[in-house]
Every structure is written in C-alpha cells, then in structure tokens.
Enzyme design. Structure first.
Site, mmCIF file in Angstrom:
data_model
loop_
_atom_site.group_PDB
_atom_site.id
_atom_site.type_symbol
_atom_site.label_atom_id
_atom_site.label_comp_id
_atom_site.label_asym_id
_atom_site.label_seq_id
_atom_site.Cartn_x
_atom_site.Cartn_y
_atom_site.Cartn_z
ATOM 1 N N LYS A 171 -14.128 0.156 -8.403
ATOM 2 C CA LYS A 171 -12.878 -0.137 -8.025
ATOM 3 C C LYS A 171 -12.145 -0.990 -9.098
ATOM 4 C CE LYS A 171 -8.814 -0.479 -4.694
ATOM 5 N NZ LYS A 171 -8.705 -1.054 -3.666
ATOM 6 N N SER A 173 -5.970 3.057 -1.197
ATOM 7 C CA SER A 173 -6.072 2.070 -2.975
ATOM 8 C C SER A 173 -6.940 2.529 -3.596
ATOM 9 C CB SER A 173 -5.407 0.734 -3.255
ATOM 10 O OG SER A 173 -6.099 0.400 -2.343
ATOM 11 N N SER A 176 -7.857 0.829 2.344
ATOM 12 C CA SER A 176 -8.166 1.394 1.614
ATOM 13 C C SER A 176 -9.297 1.977 0.639
ATOM 14 C CB SER A 176 -8.293 0.759 0.114
ATOM 15 O OG SER A 176 -6.463 0.118 0.035
HETATM 16 N N1 GLN Z 1 -2.625 1.101 2.183
HETATM 17 C C1 GLN Z 1 -2.706 0.029 2.579
HETATM 18 C C2 GLN Z 1 -1.452 -0.320 1.849
HETATM 19 O O1 GLN Z 1 -0.801 -0.844 1.278
HETATM 20 C C3 GLN Z 1 -3.514 -0.096 2.672
HETATM 21 C C4 GLN Z 1 -4.087 -0.763 1.474
HETATM 22 C C5 GLN Z 1 -5.540 -1.128 0.961
HETATM 23 O O2 GLN Z 1 -6.468 -1.096 1.893
HETATM 24 N N2 GLN Z 1 -6.198 -2.206 -0.078
HETATM 25 O O3 GLN Z 1 -1.089 -1.923 1.913
#
Ligand code: GLN
Length: 506
Positions: free
Chosen positions: A80, A155, A179
């Site tokens: 990532k 994400s 994420s």
């Molecule tokens: N979808 C969640 C957010 O927008 C979690 C994101 C993540 O785990 N990086 O914060």
C-alpha cells in the site's frame, strides 16, 4: 505452462525453494499481468518493473550460488502506498506527497525485503487512508475485479484489487478503522488486522497513530499468516511496539485447516447484525454470516450470542478520535519538507506557501477530517467531543474484556453490505462511514480481527469477521482457516475461482 499468477504464496515458496520455478519467471508473470490488466483495474500507483526483475535476478543468483535463502525468497509482493519505501515513490494517495522519494524504508518493507520477497509496486488507496472505497485517492479510482463498476473497498483498495485480480500474490494493507478487513471482504480475500502494537508502524505514513496497524491481505488464510510472521514482532523504532513473540500464526492456520473446533467458544455479537440490529445490513450478508456460524458449530465450536451495547457508539467515537489524531499528524505537510510546494514563485510569503500547498495538496475528505479533528480538539469542545469519545473507547474495551471471559472469539459480518457501485457514496460521507460499522470496535480496542470469505451474495463476496483478545491473533487464523477449509470443501473449489473478471487463468 501453469499461470504463475494463480498460485498461492505457500506453494510459490515451495516451487521456488525446490528450484522448479525461478524468481524472475514469477516476477515477470506478475509484471506481464499488471501490464495487461491494470489499465482497467487501477490497482497500482507505481510499478517497479526493471527494479523488480533486478531484485528477482539477485534471488535466483543467490540460490544458484547455494546461499541459504528464506522460505519465501523470490515471492513478489505489493505494498500500500503509505508504506515508506526507500527511493521508491510514496504518496499515501495524496497530491501533497507527489514526487517525494523517501530517504528510508519502513520496518515492514525492510523485513519483507530481508525475507527475499520482490517488490512489485505500490498500490492505490484513499488519500491518507481516509475512506472506504479508494475513491478518495488523488490518483483516480480502483475497480473491483468482481465487477468493474464497483469499488474494491478502502482504504487499501489498490491492494485488494491487485490480489483478487491476481496482479500480486499478496499485499500489505493498513487498517485504522477497517481498511484491511473491509476491502478484503468485498473482494473475496483474507485480511487480518493484527493486535495494535504487534506490527511495526515505523515508516507507515500516520493517519491516526493510536489505531493504525499494517497487516496482510492474501488469497488464503495460510498466506496471510505467512506474511504476518514476516512483518510482525518487536521493533525498537516504534515506541508502541509490543515486545512479545508472535504466537504460532502459521501453525494456527495449519491446525485450523484440519477443521476441529471442539472446545472453542464462539460469541456472535448481537449489536453487529444480530436481532434488532439489522438496519443497513443486506439480507445476503446476514445469511452468509448465519451459515458461517453454523459451519463453525458443525466443526464442534460452542456458539452463544453476546451483547456489547457500546459497540453501537463505535462509529461516532471513531469519527472523533481518528480525525483528531489526523489533524495533528497531517500538520507536518507544510510545503517545506515533503513533495508538493505551491506558490513558490517569490510573490508569496511562507504562510501563503503553506496555505496554498495545503489548499492544492489535500483533497476534500482530508480537509473535512482536519477541520473536524481540529474542532473536536479545540479548547472548550475537547471534553464534549474528544474526551467523550475516549470514554466510549474505554467502554468498548471493557465490553470486549467482559465478553472474552465467556468466549474465545467474537464473530460478525465484516461489512454490512457487499461492494457498492462506484460513485454512489462519494457525496454522502455518512453512508461511506457506515461501511466500517462492524470493523470499528476491534480497532478502538486494539484487538486482532480477521476477515475471511463466507460466500457470495448476488455474485459478490461477503466477509466474515473473527475478533480475538490482544495478542491472540493465532485464534483468528485458526478459526478463519477452519471456515475456509470447510467452505472450500463443501463448494468443491475456492471462492476466488468464481471471479468472473478479469478473464482469469490464461
Ligand atoms: N474507512 C475508515 C475511515 O475512513 C477507516 C479507514 C482506515 O482504516 N484507514 O477512516
């Protein structure tokens, strides 16, 4: 000849060690597939191409010399794009880091390289990991290999699309509120968020430091465990790193696959899709979850329902804590030290350069979070927002502790819905945030949680979540492996074999 992009990591390691395939062959097969397919998937932000072949060649030469190599040497991997990689572009999905070449590498990147794995490239993501669909990337959307009109989750959506689409055998994701687990769930993969502090955060671009964890995204539970053992363990460069040995994760995955869960106590969390708590959950998701629980019971597990009332408050608490920490972490992007610098034409003073850089460098969701977080932390509001959210966090942690006196693991769906169509939630942040409903409690409590496929709903993958006490990551792998093995056996093939697009095996 077999398509090398279809082979699991565990088997690739065996073939490489036995000299039946070369690292260069495996790497080239993946680079060729990226070249052919990534135009439509958009999984990668940067591909290493020649550098990957060079690294693979070095592994093959070392093997030819008779050097002692680690078992997975020569297996390609994708990271990532918030994993800092020395001299390899790292953007965190943001314009503000465009052009930045990090002077050092993250501990997990170094550990993967030391294990002889070959970096294929860096994967797309929501900007600074804020999002659930990868639509918040400054560099374009990523598509779900199961249905190109749908999101791959987020994400870590570039990583999920790459692995599900066979553009990488496995990948690193990071999980702050879901994420790793949510993108894994909606693309039919296994994704594990380790116990907070058990995988080094050194060199991960920070979003919310009390929540961020890196972990594996893979096509099988065993592969996820193999990656976890490579990246995990104490790191003196991360002050939150736990100094405890990893507890037999690969062994747990292997043991789980034998399918005996007698003596295991499983708690089904009522607040996560149980009776009276099904608003927003798709019927297909609830049905696959019930079936998965029945499979575990069929393998000998004792199943009970558990109530954790504060879990209903996880979402509002998370959306105060994470933006608060982000507002502090993102203050370092001031147009001086990293990447983008706007207004640097001699006609602006330093304050203007900072303001213009942030105005042009951050996307709308990142700005929204910085504003939210700054507000929640501001004097006069701190107690009402950030302080309250931290109290809820304590309540959630206590409810987990209480539940784990009666059961060994807690289970739920990973996400309330299957992958949603691209564009349907971008203008509705609350609907976007709802994708994290089930993943947030374990995040706030710092606990390990895995998502493993539980079947399809309307042709799209559904994920099943297994949560365990801190440092009992092995239980997640054991239970997930048992479910995976039982369902693969019942189905007669792997769920991913049903992937309709891209074209599949050559
Ligand atoms: N979808 C969640 C957010 O927008 C979690 C994101 C993540 O785990 N990086 O914060």
């Amino acid at each position: 000849m077999t398509d090398l992009t279809r082979i699991d990591v565990a088997e690739l390691g065996r073939l490489l060690t036995a000299g039946e395939v070369s690292a260069v062959e495996v790497t080239r097969a993946h680079l060729d597939r990226i070249a052919a397919e990534d135009g439509r998937l958009g999984a990668y932000l940067h591909v290493e191409d020649d550098a990957a072949v060079t690294a693979a060649t070095a592994v093959d030469e070392a093997r030819a010399r008779g050097d002692e190599l680690r078992p997975l040497a020569g297996v390609p991997v994708a990271l990532k794009d918030l994993v800092v990689t020395k001299d390899v572009p790292t953007t965190s999905g943001s314009k503000i880091l465009e052009g930045w070449l990090p002077p050092y590498g993250a501990t997990i990147a170094t550990r993967l390289a030391d294990a002889g794995t070959v970096l294929l490239g860096k994967t797309n993501m929501d900007e600074f990991a804020m999002g659930s669909s990868t639509e918040n990337s400054a560099y374009g959307v990523t598509r779900n290999p199961w249905d190109l009109d749908r999101v791959p989750g987020g994400s870590s959506g570039g990583s999920s699309a790459a692995v599900a689409g066979h553009l990488a055998p496995w990948a690193i994701g990071t999980d702050t509120g879901g994420s790793i687990r949510q993108p894994a769930a909606v693309t039919g993969l296994v994704g594990h968020k380790p116990t907070y502090g058990s995988v080094s955060r050194y060199g991960l671009i920070a979003f919310s430091s009390s929540l961020d964890q890196a972990g594996p995204m893979a096509r099988t539970v065993l592969d996820a465990a193999l990656m976890h053992e490579v990246i995990g363990g104490h790191d003196h460069c991360d002050s939150t790193s736990i100094d405890a040995p990893l507890s037999g994760l690969v062994d747990a995955a292997r043991a789980g696959a034998s399918g005996d869960l007698r003596g295991l106590r499983v708690g089904v969390v009522r607040e996560l899709g149980g009776d009276g708590h099904t608003d927003g959950y798709e019927p297909g998701v609830l049905a696959r979850t019930r079936e998965a629980v029945e499979v575990l019971a069929g393998l000998g597990a004792e199943v009970v329902e558990v109530s954790c009332p504060s879990f209903d408050l996880a979402l509002p608490a998370y959306y105060l804590i994470a933006p608060s920490e982000a507002s502090s972490n993102l203050a370092r992007y001031e147009g001086v030290r990293f990447g983008l610098r706007a207004g640097d034409d001699g006609s602006h003073d330093l304050d203007d350069v900072m303001a213009l850089t942030r105005e042009q460098g951050f996307g709308p969701e990142v700005k929204r979070r910085i504003i939210l977080g700054t507000y929640a932390l501001s004097s006069g509001y701190y107690d009402a927002y950030y302080g309250q959210a931290q109290k809820v966090r304590t309540l959630i942690t206590r409810e987990f502790t209480a539940a784990f006196t009666d059961v060994d693991v807690l289970v739920s769906p990973t996400t309330p819905t299957v992958a949603f169509p691209i564009g349907t939630r971008v203008d509705d942040p609350i609907a976007m945030y709802a994708a994290d409903l089930c993943t947030l409690p374990a995040s706030l409590a710092g606990l390990p949680a895995i998502s493993v496929p539980s079947g399809l709903s309307d042709g799209l993958p559904v994920g099943f979540q297994v949560m365990a006490p801190a440092l009992a990551d092995d239980r997640c792998y054991r239970v997930a492996a048992a479910l995976e093995a039982a369902q693969d056996a019942a189905r007669g093939h792997r769920l991913l074999d049903e992937l309709p697009t891209p074209a599949g095996a050559a």
